[in-house]
Structures are given as structure tokens and as C-alpha cells.
Design an enzyme around this catalytic site. Structure first.
Site, mmCIF file in Angstrom:
data_model
loop_
_atom_site.group_PDB
_atom_site.id
_atom_site.type_symbol
_atom_site.label_atom_id
_atom_site.label_comp_id
_atom_site.label_asym_id
_atom_site.label_seq_id
_atom_site.Cartn_x
_atom_site.Cartn_y
_atom_site.Cartn_z
ATOM 1 N N SER A 179 -7.038 -7.446 9.647
ATOM 2 C CA SER A 179 -8.451 -7.869 9.678
ATOM 3 C C SER A 179 -8.786 -8.665 8.419
ATOM 4 C CB SER A 179 -9.352 -6.635 9.776
ATOM 5 O OG SER A 179 -9.135 -5.805 8.629
ATOM 6 N N HIS A 183 0.811 -1.216 0.000
ATOM 7 C CA HIS A 183 0.000 0.000 0.000
ATOM 8 C C HIS A 183 0.838 1.258 0.000
ATOM 9 C CE1 HIS A 183 -3.561 -2.501 1.757
ATOM 10 N NE2 HIS A 183 -3.312 -2.756 0.500
ATOM 11 N N ALA A 191 0.742 -9.078 18.988
ATOM 12 C CA ALA A 191 1.880 -9.537 18.170
ATOM 13 C C ALA A 191 3.215 -9.297 18.870
ATOM 14 C CB ALA A 191 1.855 -8.808 16.830
#
Ligand code: APR
Length: 255
Positions: free
Chosen positions: A195, A120, A237
Site C-alpha cells: 500500500s 521489517h 501478483a
């Protein structure tokens, strides 16, 4: 903390030569960078189409430019967390390691990851929409601070935008091709802090799984990916990955 990886996982990890990791905003949460969805996510308060689309940028250049500058200012004072640095260690254990990120914050690189596929783009780069001149953060700050109405203009007069992929825009072709090819050949695929709702990035775990990869998901909540994961490690994480890496290292030491 109990052992994270089961005997099956040990067997698959122990044999794996090609490991692919896809990270999302959740991996940077511990660094203080807000995620997009879920509790307190950016998109729960702000309209993504207004702030993360070319139409929104074109309609309201000053607001979108200010928002990205605000996010960049936040990111610049944030530090990579243990999840980012553990992936640098994990890479050393694997013959062919591919790190793919949806994040634009550059924290993987600042943690020491050398080859990051940024699907991205990156908030750290800007470019002119007319002549394509590239602007670093420092160069952008100069033209931004000089702009009268917070509409950053290039020396050619064109408007300067962040080098990120907005909704409705295509991903950088070379980056996605590399990510797709690595996912097709993955023996183990880790989806960390995403997600898994924004395609085509969200397709990569399932592309790997359908080719026979062992799919591991690390998230604080279950996602649309969880039912397909061979191993779901529930937790933050920056806590899970260091433990996972320790177990992986001892596994390889005993292979
Ligand atoms: N550890 C692991 N996972 C976490 C943590 C954490 N500490 N904190 C949050 N998460 C999880 C959330 O449960 C959620 O599933 O990270 C995920 C973040 O999801 P999103 O906010 O949707 O971010 P992401 O999946 O990266 O979004 C993909 O959408 O808005 C676009 O371009 C933007 O790249 C982004 C894309």
C-alpha cells in the site's frame, strides 16, 4: 491475457542491468497470509499500536507473544506462491537484482530467493530483550510452552520478543542502507503488493523514480504510488508476475 508490457517497457527492461523489487503483504496474500490494510486486513480488526509496538508488547507481553506465535503457526503451514517463485526466476534474467521485502514471513527465502533484504525483520527469529540471545522457532517454542503465563523468558530471565520492527522502532540500519543504495541506482523498480503507506520503506519507489528508474507497480487496487508509476499492472501478483516474467524472457531472447 493481453500483453502486459508495452514497447516502452520492453525498451527500458531490455536495457536494464539493475532491477530492484520491493514487496509487501500483498505478495503473500495468495499463500493465505492476511494483509494489514484494505479489505479484511489485520489492522481493520486489530489495533496495530497494541500488537505491533514495544509499548503494546511491554503492556501486554502475553497477548502480543501469543499473537506472534499464532501468526508464526499460520505462516509455517503456508507455502510460497507463484509470485514468490517467479521472482526467483526473474532474478536469473537480471545482471544486478535486489529483492527488498517489508514482509516478515520468510516466504521469499522458502521460494528460493537467496539474498532477501528484510526491512521489517523476520517472525522466524526471536531474541532476549536483556542479553540479546537469539531464539529459533523451535527454541522459542520450548521456552514459550514452558512459560506459565505465556510470557516467554530467556534463560537469563529477560523477556524474549520477535525479531520484527514494530511501529516507532528503527529499521535495521544495514538492511535499510542496502535497500536505499540499490533504489538510488535502480534502472527498473518493481513495487509489488504494497500500500506504500509505511515509511521509510514506502519512500524507496519514489527515491528510485526520482533517480530516473522506470517504476512498475503490481497491485489489485490503485495506491498512492500509482500516479507516479510508469506502468501499473492491476491484478493479483501470483497471476501477473508469471505472465510478466514470460514476456520479459521472450523480450531478452529477441534483444
Ligand atoms: N496481489 C497484489 N497486491 C495485493 C494482493 C495480491 N494478491 N492482495 C492484496 N494486495 C495489495 C493490497 O491492495 C495493498 O495495497 O497489497 C497491499 C498490502 O498493503 P498492506 O496490507 O498495507 O501491507 P504492506 O504495504 O506490506 O504494509 C507495510 O505495514 O503494518 C506494517 O510492518 C507492516 O510490513 C508491513 C507494513
Amino acid at each position: 491475457m493481453d500483453l502486459l508490457i508495452s514497447d516502452v517497457t520492453k525498451q527500458r527492461l531490455g536495457q536494464a542491468k539493475r532491477v530492484v523489487v520491493l514487496t509487501g503483504a500483498g505478495i503473500s496474500a495468495a499463500s493465505g497470509i492476511p494483509t494489514f490494510r484494505g479489505e479484511n486486513g489485520l489492522w481493520t480488526k486489530l489495533a496495530p499500536q497494541e500488537l505491533a509496538s514495544f509499548e503494546g508488547f511491554y503492556r501486554n507481553t502475553a497477548v502480543v507473544s501469543e499473537w506472534y506465535k499464532h501468526r508464526r503457526d499460520i505462516i509455517e503451514v503456508c507455502q510460497p506462491n507463484a509470485a514468490h517463485t517467479t521472482l526467483v526466476e526473474l532474478e536469473k534474467l537480471v545482471a544486478e537484482f535486489t529483492l527488498i521485502t517489508q514482509n516478515i514471513d520468510g516466504l521469499h527465502q522458502r521460494a528460493g530467493s537467496q539474498d532477501v533484504i528484510e526491512l521489517h525483520g523476520t517472525i522466524m527469529q526471536n531474541y532476549c530483550t536483556r542479553c540479546n540471545r537469539q531464539y529459533s522457532v523451535a527454541e522459542f517454542a520450548q521456552i514459550y510452552n514452558r512459560s506459565s503465563n505465556h510470557v516467554p523468558r530467556c534463560f537469563c530471565g529477560g523477556i524474549v520478543r520477535p525479531n520484527v520492527v514494530w511501529f516507532g522502532e528503527s529499521l535495521p540500519v544495514a538492511a535499510y542502507e542496502r535497500a536505499y543504495k540499490a533504489s538510488m541506482q535502480a534502472e527498473v523498480f518493481l513495487a509489488i503488493g504494497t500500500s506504500a503507506q509505511v515509511r521509510p520503506a514506502a519512500d524507496l519507489p519514489m527515491i528510485a523514480k526520482e533517480q530516473g528508474a522506470y517504476l512498475i507497480e503490481i497491485n489489485i487496487v490503485k495506491t498512492v504510488l500509482t500516479p507516479h508509476a510508469d506502468l501499473f499492472l492491476e491484478g493479483a501478483a501470483d497471476k501477473i508476475l508469471p505472465q510478466f516474467n514470460r514476456e520479459y524472457q521472450s523480450l531478452l531472447a529477441n534483444v
